[in-house]
Design a protein around this motif. Structure first.
Motif, PDB file in Angstrom:
ATOM      1  N   MET A  93     -50.780 -54.630 -82.598  1.00 33.97           N
ATOM      2  CA  MET A  93     -50.042 -53.514 -82.004  1.00 33.97           C
ATOM      3  C   MET A  93     -48.574 -53.600 -82.421  1.00 33.97           C
ATOM      4  O   MET A  93     -47.928 -54.629 -82.249  1.00 33.97           O
ATOM      5  N   THR A  94     -48.031 -52.535 -83.007  1.00 35.85           N
ATOM      6  CA  THR A  94     -46.646 -52.540 -83.451  1.00 35.85           C
ATOM      7  C   THR A  94     -45.698 -52.457 -82.255  1.00 35.85           C
ATOM      8  O   THR A  94     -46.071 -52.020 -81.168  1.00 35.85           O
ATOM      9  N   ASN A  95     -44.442 -52.857 -82.488  1.00 35.10           N
ATOM     10  CA  ASN A  95     -43.459 -52.777 -81.409  1.00 35.10           C
ATOM     11  C   ASN A  95     -43.247 -51.346 -80.959  1.00 35.10           C
ATOM     12  O   ASN A  95     -43.076 -51.074 -79.766  1.00 35.10           O
ATOM     13  N   GLU A  96     -43.265 -50.405 -81.926  1.00 33.72           N
ATOM     14  CA  GLU A  96     -43.057 -49.001 -81.573  1.00 33.72           C
ATOM     15  C   GLU A  96     -44.194 -48.486 -80.698  1.00 33.72           C
ATOM     16  O   GLU A  96     -43.965 -47.767 -79.719  1.00 33.72           O
ATOM     17  N   LEU A  97     -45.437 -48.844 -81.047  1.00 28.37           N
ATOM     18  CA  LEU A  97     -46.584 -48.405 -80.259  1.00 28.37           C
ATOM     19  C   LEU A  97     -46.553 -49.038 -78.876  1.00 28.37           C
ATOM     20  O   LEU A  97     -46.807 -48.356 -77.867  1.00 28.37           O
ATOM     21  N   THR A  98     -46.233 -50.330 -78.816  1.00 24.91           N
ATOM     22  CA  THR A  98     -46.139 -50.995 -77.510  1.00 24.91           C
ATOM     23  C   THR A  98     -45.090 -50.331 -76.639  1.00 24.91           C
ATOM     24  O   THR A  98     -45.319 -50.085 -75.448  1.00 24.91           O
ATOM     25  N   ASP A  99     -43.937 -50.025 -77.218  1.00 21.80           N
ATOM     26  CA  ASP A  99     -42.862 -49.395 -76.453  1.00 21.80           C
ATOM     27  C   ASP A  99     -43.291 -48.028 -75.931  1.00 21.80           C
ATOM     28  O   ASP A  99     -42.999 -47.679 -74.775  1.00 21.80           O
ATOM     29  N   GLN A 100     -43.992 -47.257 -76.756  1.00 21.75           N
ATOM     30  CA  GLN A 100     -44.422 -45.931 -76.324  1.00 21.75           C
ATOM     31  C   GLN A 100     -45.477 -46.027 -75.233  1.00 21.75           C
ATOM     32  O   GLN A 100     -45.420 -45.308 -74.224  1.00 21.75           O
ATOM     33  N   LEU A 101     -46.453 -46.916 -75.412  1.00 24.62           N
ATOM     34  CA  LEU A 101     -47.483 -47.097 -74.387  1.00 24.62           C
ATOM     35  C   LEU A 101     -46.871 -47.614 -73.088  1.00 24.62           C
ATOM     36  O   LEU A 101     -47.237 -47.169 -71.991  1.00 24.62           O
ATOM     37  N   ALA A 102     -45.925 -48.540 -73.208  1.00 20.62           N
ATOM     38  CA  ALA A 102     -45.274 -49.065 -72.011  1.00 20.62           C
ATOM     39  C   ALA A 102     -44.529 -47.970 -71.276  1.00 20.62           C
ATOM     40  O   ALA A 102     -44.556 -47.902 -70.032  1.00 20.62           O
ATOM     41  N   ALA A 103     -43.869 -47.091 -72.007  1.00 17.69           N
ATOM     42  CA  ALA A 103     -43.146 -45.984 -71.369  1.00 17.69           C
ATOM     43  C   ALA A 103     -44.114 -45.042 -70.665  1.00 17.69           C
ATOM     44  O   ALA A 103     -43.861 -44.600 -69.533  1.00 17.69           O
ATOM     45  N   ASP A 104     -45.229 -44.731 -71.315  1.00 13.78           N
ATOM     46  CA  ASP A 104     -46.207 -43.808 -70.733  1.00 13.78           C
ATOM     47  C   ASP A 104     -46.843 -44.386 -69.469  1.00 13.78           C
ATOM     48  O   ASP A 104     -46.935 -43.714 -68.433  1.00 13.78           O
ATOM     49  N   TRP A 105     -47.305 -45.641 -69.556  1.00 12.11           N
ATOM     50  CA  TRP A 105     -47.960 -46.249 -68.396  1.00 12.11           C
ATOM     51  C   TRP A 105     -46.959 -46.526 -67.279  1.00 12.11           C
ATOM     52  O   TRP A 105     -47.289 -46.396 -66.091  1.00 12.11           O
ATOM     53  N   SER A 106     -45.733 -46.880 -67.632  1.00 11.22           N
ATOM     54  CA  SER A 106     -44.710 -47.110 -66.612  1.00 11.22           C
ATOM     55  C   SER A 106     -44.418 -45.835 -65.838  1.00 11.22           C
ATOM     56  O   SER A 106     -44.227 -45.869 -64.614  1.00 11.22           O
ATOM     57  N   ALA A 107     -44.384 -44.714 -66.545  1.00 11.97           N
ATOM     58  CA  ALA A 107     -44.136 -43.431 -65.881  1.00 11.97           C
ATOM     59  C   ALA A 107     -45.237 -43.129 -64.875  1.00 11.97           C
ATOM     60  O   ALA A 107     -44.971 -42.669 -63.754  1.00 11.97           O
ATOM     61  N   GLN A 108     -46.491 -43.406 -65.261  1.00 10.97           N
ATOM     62  CA  GLN A 108     -47.603 -43.174 -64.331  1.00 10.97           C
ATOM     63  C   GLN A 108     -47.543 -44.149 -63.163  1.00 10.97           C
ATOM     64  O   GLN A 108     -47.783 -43.766 -62.013  1.00 10.97           O
ATOM     65  N   LEU A 109     -47.216 -45.396 -63.445  1.00 11.78           N
ATOM     66  CA  LEU A 109     -47.131 -46.406 -62.392  1.00 11.78           C
ATOM     67  C   LEU A 109     -46.062 -46.036 -61.369  1.00 11.78           C
ATOM     68  O   LEU A 109     -46.271 -46.142 -60.152  1.00 11.78           O
ATOM     69  N   LEU A 110     -44.910 -45.569 -61.846  1.00  9.45           N
ATOM     70  CA  LEU A 110     -43.827 -45.214 -60.944  1.00  9.45           C
ATOM     71  C   LEU A 110     -44.112 -43.919 -60.184  1.00  9.45           C
ATOM     72  O   LEU A 110     -43.617 -43.729 -59.069  1.00  9.45           O
ATOM     73  N   ALA A 111     -44.919 -43.037 -60.781  1.00 13.39           N
ATOM     74  CA  ALA A 111     -45.245 -41.770 -60.120  1.00 13.39           C
ATOM     75  C   ALA A 111     -46.338 -41.937 -59.069  1.00 13.39           C
ATOM     76  O   ALA A 111     -46.245 -41.384 -57.970  1.00 13.39           O
ATOM     77  N   GLU A 112     -47.374 -42.705 -59.392  1.00 12.53           N
ATOM     78  CA  GLU A 112     -48.538 -42.829 -58.518  1.00 12.53           C
ATOM     79  C   GLU A 112     -48.543 -44.106 -57.678  1.00 12.53           C
ATOM     80  O   GLU A 112     -49.254 -44.197 -56.675  1.00 12.53           O
TER      81      GLU A 112
END
Length: 294
Positions: A1-20
Motif C-alpha cells: 500500500m502506497t503512502n498516498e493510498l494509505t493517507d487517502q484511506l485514513a482520511a476517508d475512514w477517519s471521517a466516517q469514524l468521527l461522524a458515526e
C-alpha cells in the motif's frame, strides 16, 4: 500500500469514524494471520480463569500482555492503516499516540449482555470536544448477533454523549476474522449476550492520547528485557518514548535509552519540547543574554 493510498484511506475512514462514532473496515488482514494468532493464544484462553464482576462478565475470559504472548500480535497493533486513522483522529490533541491496551477476550455461551458504557469515561474527562481513545476490535471467530457481537449506538459520541438515551436503538455489526471494528472512546457500546453454543474469541487493541495514563501499565506488561525484542516503532508505541514536553522521561532522557546497551551512564537531563516551546525558551534565553543549551 502506497503512502498516498494509505493517507487517502485514513482520511476517508477517519471521517466516517468521527461522524458515526464507529466504522467497520473489511479485509484488513488475511484470515490465516488471525487464525495463527488465535492458535498462539489457545493455551492462555484455556488456562486463564473466568472474570469476576458483572462488568467484565462471569462467563468471559480476558487477558492482556498479548504482545509478550505472541509476536504475531504486532501485525494487528501496528497495522499501517489503523495507525494512520488513529493518528488522524487523536493527533490534534497530543504529540504522539500510545498503546492503551491489548486484551484478548473469550465470551462463552450463556454470557449476559454487558452494560452500555463509554471507554473514555475511565479518565473522567469533561471536555467532549476532544477524543481520548480509539479501540479496535479484531475478531478471531465470526462476530454475530447470536454470539454477542458488540452493540454500538451510532452518533452517541462526542458532545452528543451528554444527552444520548441509553435505551435507544443500537446496531450490531457482524464481521469475521481479518476485518476490524473501530470505535471512538466516547461511543456508547456494549458486548451482547452470547446465545449460541460457541465461544466468541477476539482481541482489542486500544490507542490513546500519549499524555494519558494507559489502561494497561505498559512498562510492567513489557519491561525493558521484553521490549528490547520489539522494533523501535513498537517499543515507542508501548511507551518507550517521551511525550513532549518531557513527559514519561527516564532520568531526563527518552526511556528508549533503557533498551540500548550504553556504556558509561547517561549524560545530563535534556529538554524534549514542542516546537512552540523551543521557540519560547530560545527567545527567553536571548533576552537573558545567553545562548540556548543544546
Amino acid at each position: 500500500m502506497t503512502n498516498e493510498l494509505t493517507d487517502q484511506l485514513a482520511a476517508d475512514w477517519s471521517a466516517q469514524l468521527l461522524a458515526e462514532g464507529y466504522c467497520l473496515i473489511p479485509d484488513l488482514l488475511p484470515a490465516e494471520t488471525i487464525a495463527a494468532l488465535d492458535g498462539d493464544l489457545a493455551r492462555d484462553f484455556d488456562q486463564i480463569p473466568f472474570c469476576e464482576g458483572h462488568f467484565y462478565g462471569e462467563q468471559t475470559k480476558r487477558f492482556g500482555r498479548v504482545l509478550a504472548r505472541s509476536p504475531r500480535a504486532a501485525k494487528l497493533v501496528q497495522h499501517e492503516l489503523i495507525i494512520a486513522i488513529v493518528e488522524t483522529v487523536l493527533g490534534p490533541w497530543c504529540d504522539c499516540i500510545q498503546l492503551n491496551l491489548t486484551q484478548a477476550i473469550a465470551v462463552h455461551p450463556g454470557a449476559k449482555a454487558q452494560m452500555p458504557h463509554r471507554d473514555q469515561d475511565m479518565w473522567r474527562g469533561e471536555d467532549r470536544h476532544m477524543e481520548y481513545l480509539v479501540n479496535v476490535m479484531w475478531p478471531f471467530t465470526d462476530y454475530t448477533r447470536d454470539n454477542g457481537a458488540t452493540r454500538v449506538w451510532p452518533e452517541s459520541h462526542g458532545l452528543r454523549a451528554i444527552a444520548v438515551d441509553e435505551s435507544g436503538p443500537f446496531e450490531t455489526p457482524e464481521y469475521g476474522p481479518g476485518s476490524a471494528l473501530l470505535m471512538l472512546g466516547s461511543l456508547l457500546h456494549a458486548a451482547g449476550a452470547n446465545m449460541s453454543q460457541h465461544v466468541r474469541r477476539g482481541m482489542i487493541t486500544g490507542y490513546s492520547l500519549g499524555w494519558l495514563n494507559p489502561f494497561e501499565n505498559q512498562h510492567l506488561a513489557y519491561p525493558p528485557e521484553v521490549a528490547k525484542a520489539f522494533s523501535p516503532e513498537l517499543a515507542a508505541l508501548v511507551g518507550y518514548r517521551q511525550h513532549r514536553p518531557n513527559l514519561g522521561n527516564y532520568e531526563g532522557h527518552c526511556p528508549s535509552v533503557l533498551l540500548a546497551d550504553r556504556p558509561g551512564g547517561l549524560s545530563g537531563a535534556r529538554d524534549a519540547l514542542r516546537p512552540d516551546q523551543v521557540e519560547a525558551v530560545a527567545r527567553h534565553a536571548f533576552e537573558q543574554g545567553r545562548p540556548l543549551a543544546a
